[in-house]
Design an enzyme around this catalytic site. Structure first.
Site, short mmCIF file in Angstrom:
data_model
loop_
_atom_site.label_atom_id
_atom_site.label_comp_id
_atom_site.label_asym_id
_atom_site.label_seq_id
_atom_site.Cartn_x
_atom_site.Cartn_y
_atom_site.Cartn_z
N HIS A 85 0.82 -1.21 0.00
CA HIS A 85 0.00 0.00 0.00
C HIS A 85 0.86 1.26 0.00
O HIS A 85 0.41 2.31 0.46
CB HIS A 85 -0.93 0.00 1.22
CG HIS A 85 -1.97 -1.08 1.18
ND1 HIS A 85 -2.08 -2.05 2.13
CD2 HIS A 85 -2.92 -1.35 0.26
CE1 HIS A 85 -3.08 -2.88 1.81
NE2 HIS A 85 -3.60 -2.47 0.68
N HIS A 86 2.08 1.17 -0.51
CA HIS A 86 2.91 2.39 -0.52
C HIS A 86 2.35 3.40 -1.50
O HIS A 86 2.68 4.58 -1.44
CB HIS A 86 4.37 2.05 -0.85
CG HIS A 86 4.58 1.64 -2.27
ND1 HIS A 86 4.19 0.43 -2.76
CD2 HIS A 86 5.13 2.30 -3.31
CE1 HIS A 86 4.49 0.36 -4.05
NE2 HIS A 86 5.07 1.49 -4.41
N LYS A 91 -3.33 -8.72 -6.76
CA LYS A 91 -3.68 -9.76 -7.72
C LYS A 91 -4.90 -10.50 -7.22
O LYS A 91 -5.13 -10.57 -6.00
CB LYS A 91 -2.53 -10.75 -7.88
CG LYS A 91 -2.55 -11.48 -9.21
CD LYS A 91 -1.97 -10.61 -10.31
CE LYS A 91 -2.05 -11.28 -11.66
NZ LYS A 91 -1.32 -10.48 -12.66
N LYS A 125 6.72 -4.39 -10.34
CA LYS A 125 6.52 -4.01 -11.74
C LYS A 125 6.10 -2.55 -11.86
O LYS A 125 6.66 -1.79 -12.67
CB LYS A 125 5.41 -4.92 -12.30
CG LYS A 125 5.21 -4.85 -13.77
CD LYS A 125 4.07 -5.77 -14.21
CE LYS A 125 4.35 -7.22 -13.89
NZ LYS A 125 3.36 -8.13 -14.48
N LYS A 129 -3.17 -2.40 -7.68
CA LYS A 129 -3.56 -2.75 -9.05
C LYS A 129 -3.03 -4.12 -9.41
O LYS A 129 -1.89 -4.46 -9.06
CB LYS A 129 -2.93 -1.70 -9.98
CG LYS A 129 -3.30 -1.83 -11.43
CD LYS A 129 -4.38 -0.83 -11.78
CE LYS A 129 -4.96 -1.07 -13.16
NZ LYS A 129 -5.71 -2.31 -13.29
N SER A 131 -3.00 0.25 -18.57
CA SER A 131 -4.10 0.27 -17.58
C SER A 131 -4.08 1.58 -16.82
O SER A 131 -5.14 2.15 -16.49
CB SER A 131 -3.94 -0.88 -16.59
OG SER A 131 -4.50 -2.05 -17.10
P1 NAD Z 1 -4.27 -15.93 -21.97
O1 NAD Z 1 -5.23 -16.76 -21.23
O2 NAD Z 1 -4.78 -14.92 -22.93
O3 NAD Z 1 -3.24 -16.85 -22.82
C1 NAD Z 1 -2.51 -17.90 -22.28
C2 NAD Z 1 -2.17 -18.86 -23.42
O4 NAD Z 1 -1.29 -19.88 -22.95
C3 NAD Z 1 -3.42 -19.57 -23.97
O5 NAD Z 1 -3.40 -19.49 -25.38
C4 NAD Z 1 -3.26 -21.01 -23.46
O6 NAD Z 1 -3.84 -21.95 -24.34
C5 NAD Z 1 -1.74 -21.14 -23.44
N1 NAD Z 1 -1.26 -22.21 -22.56
C6 NAD Z 1 -1.80 -22.67 -21.41
N2 NAD Z 1 -1.04 -23.66 -20.90
C7 NAD Z 1 -0.01 -23.83 -21.74
C8 NAD Z 1 1.12 -24.70 -21.77
N3 NAD Z 1 1.33 -25.59 -20.82
N4 NAD Z 1 1.98 -24.59 -22.80
C9 NAD Z 1 1.78 -23.67 -23.77
N5 NAD Z 1 0.74 -22.83 -23.80
C10 NAD Z 1 -0.15 -22.90 -22.80
O7 NAD Z 1 -3.32 -15.29 -20.85
P2 NAD Z 1 -2.44 -13.99 -20.96
O8 NAD Z 1 -3.25 -12.84 -20.49
O9 NAD Z 1 -1.78 -13.94 -22.30
O10 NAD Z 1 -1.37 -14.27 -19.82
C11 NAD Z 1 -0.24 -15.09 -20.04
C12 NAD Z 1 0.82 -14.78 -19.01
O11 NAD Z 1 1.16 -13.40 -19.10
C13 NAD Z 1 0.41 -15.00 -17.56
O12 NAD Z 1 1.55 -15.40 -16.83
C14 NAD Z 1 -0.02 -13.62 -17.11
O13 NAD Z 1 0.12 -13.46 -15.69
C15 NAD Z 1 1.00 -12.77 -17.84
N6 NAD Z 1 0.57 -11.37 -18.01
C16 NAD Z 1 -0.56 -11.05 -18.68
C17 NAD Z 1 -0.91 -9.71 -18.85
C18 NAD Z 1 -2.11 -9.27 -19.65
O14 NAD Z 1 -2.28 -8.06 -19.86
N7 NAD Z 1 -2.95 -10.17 -20.13
C19 NAD Z 1 -0.09 -8.70 -18.30
C20 NAD Z 1 1.08 -9.06 -17.64
C21 NAD Z 1 1.40 -10.41 -17.51
#
Ligand code: NAD
Length: 479
Positions: free
Chosen positions: A71-72, A113, A101, A77, A370
């Site tokens: 909470h700094h 989260k 981040k 978010k 965001s």
């Molecule tokens: P998403 O659900 O849109 O996509 C994830 C993809 O990974 C899917 O296509 C899924 O089928 C695939 N997948 C699942 N298990 C798998 C495996 N074992 N091997 C290969 N592919 C696999 O999710 P996202 O939003 O793209 O998030 C992906 C990662 O990025 C997460 O770690 C999330 O925390 C991180 N992230 C997302 C955002 C965002 O804005 N969406 C921001 C920062 C970080």
């Protein structure tokens, strides 16, 4: 140095991994151990359960979490993840990563989260809507959501649709609250989302990679030539982050040689087209059998080990581990996902001469945009709306004047380029690009100025610990 967080051997280890990375970096700061422990700890962990009525008539209990790590800064978010693998340790780790981040990219939020333990494939759209709305109500009841309190966003398994349900539920429960739409980001444009948010994380990953490979001396140390053009890339996960990273990297001139999904992996050293792969999966139900691939593998993990310059794990955590790190051929790992590389694997990769662009910087494009969306919601006006036409008129006057003075004239196409005022999408992408480039320089500067710092992750954490510590010191401890 801060005290290590104690967890039993059998416990999930993602939060412990993040704390291990934190402790490695804390050594390079001069802060009081108590303050470091405060920064490292998760301030609020809300674990709850609620019932959902299935369409079959059966009642099911759903496990859910929201964690506010730091909470700094307010609000906190962080995204909401829908996955049957989600657990408290994971949500705590991801919340902590969000704090670091936001500090790395100078976005003024604390980290948070959320998670709901469901496999989205097992539920109808109606059931998912009920789960999302009930989750939101539970957060409202405990004051765990609000534009000035805690602002969720999409993550694994969630997107614009879920963010719309959250926004609508919050607005319904808070009638007349002027800034209510700022309670969640990643909303569709029609619900006061922002242009460019959907692809922002992937675009940020692509810009991070382009910036990283632009340093000739760093690339020489890796045995690579500088520049993004022609770099061979393997992407794991063709979801939001993986898909948009691939598309933007292709625009930059890189070649996507490998794609790994949950049902297998594809490889072609001449390049793969993500759109064609997704179209193939839509028609056949799997990425396997894609005619554009020269090789395919039954397991996603095998795909990670194929020849390339850069590997982007963009699916889930713990994908690059001590079990497979020695077989990874990439020289650079760009962490699109959160926590895809375990501490042991990261240390081994760096020892072998590799470079990791760490998650807390690499995938920060999402939270950056965001932040822009939240600002848009608080100001109740789209970026560019007030000044776009003014800029165009001013530019036109300059062009007309220069033409009159010089006697020359521009072509219609040239005139259009110079005169055009910025759209919201252009402003957002430019703010994102600026943030990613500046932040890379900031963390690289810490890296090169201290030879004892062995990784960009440590330097990113040093930079972010310093910023959070200063915020805490300035606030003081009350009472
Ligand atoms: P998403 O659900 O849109 O996509 C994830 C993809 O990974 C899917 O296509 C899924 O089928 C695939 N997948 C699942 N298990 C798998 C495996 N074992 N091997 C290969 N592919 C696999 O999710 P996202 O939003 O793209 O998030 C992906 C990662 O990025 C997460 O770690 C999330 O925390 C991180 N992230 C997302 C955002 C965002 O804005 N969406 C921001 C920062 C970080």
């Amino acid at each position: 140095m801060a005290n290590p967080i104690a967890l039993s051997d059998s416990a999930p280890h993602f939060f412990k991994d993040i704390c291990e990375f934190f402790d490695q970096a804390a050594q390079f700061t001069k802060h009081d151990a108590g303050l470091l422990n405060q920064i490292k700890a998760c301030n609020s962990v809300y674990r709850f359960q609620f019932p959902v009525r299935r369409e079959s008539g059966k009642i099911e209990v759903v496990d859910a979490w929201r964690v506010q790590h730091s909470h700094h800064k307010s609000p906190t978010k962080g995204g909401i993840r829908y996955s049957d693998m989600v657990n408290e340790d994971e949500v705590m780790a991801l919340a902590a990563l969000m704090s670091y981040k936001c500090a790395v990219v100078n976005v003024p939020f604390g980290g948070a989260k959320g998670g709901i333990k469901i496999n989205t494939k097992d539920y109808t759209v109606g059931e998912l809507e009920n789960i999302t709305r009930r989750y939101t109500v539970e957060l409202i009841k405990k004051n765990f959501i609000g534009p000035g309190i805690d602002v969720p966003a999409p993550d694994y398994g969630t997107g614009e649709r879920e963010m719309s349900w959250i926004a609508d539920t919050y607005i319904t429960m808070n009638p007349g609250q002027l800034d209510a739409l700022g309670c969640v980001t990643g909303k569709p444009l029609s619900l006061d989302g922002i242009a460019g948010r959907k692809g922002a994380t992937g675009r940020g990953v692509a810009i991070a990679i382009r910036e990283c490979v632009s340093f000739a001396e760093d690339m020489k140390a890796l045995g690579l030539t500088p520049g993004i053009k022609g770099k061979k890339i393997i992407v794991q996960g063709l979801g939001n982050v993986g898909y948009f990273s691939s598309k933007v990297l292709m625009e930059f001139g890189a070649i996507i040689v490998g794609v790994c999904e949950y049902d297998g992996a594809l490889y072609n050293e001449d390049g793969l087209d993500p759109d064609e792969i997704l179209e193939h999966r839509k028609n056949t139900g799997s990425i396997l059998g894609f005619p554009g691939a020269k090789a395919e593998f039954k397991s996603s993990a095998e795909g990670l080990e194929q020849p390339c310059d850069i590997l982007i794990p963009a699916a889930l955590e713990n994908q690059v581990t001590e079990a497979n790190i020695q077989r990874i051929q990439a020289k650079i790992i760009a962490e699109g996902a959160n926590g895809p590389t375990t501490p042991g694997a990261a240390a081994a990769f760096i020892k072998n001469g590799g470079l990791i662009i760490p998650d807390m910087y690499c995938n920060a494009g999402g939270v950056t945009v965001s932040y822009f969306e939240w600002l848009k919601n608080l100001s109740h006006i789209a970026f560019g709306r007030m000044d776009r036409r003014y800029t165009e008129t001013a530019n036109l006057n300059i062009v007309n004047m220069v033409e009159a003075v010089t006697g020359g004239s521009l072509t219609e196409a040239q005139r259009k380029i110079i005169v055009k005022g910025p759209s919201e999408a252009e402003l957002v992408n430019s703010g994102l690009e600026d943030t990613m480039i500046r932040s890379y320089h900031e963390i690289r500067e810490v890296f090169v100025s201290n030879p004892d710092i062995k990784s960009l992750r440590t330097s990113a954490l040093v930079s972010s610990i310093d910023k959070i510590a200063v915020a805490y010191q300035n606030m003081g401890i009350w009472p």
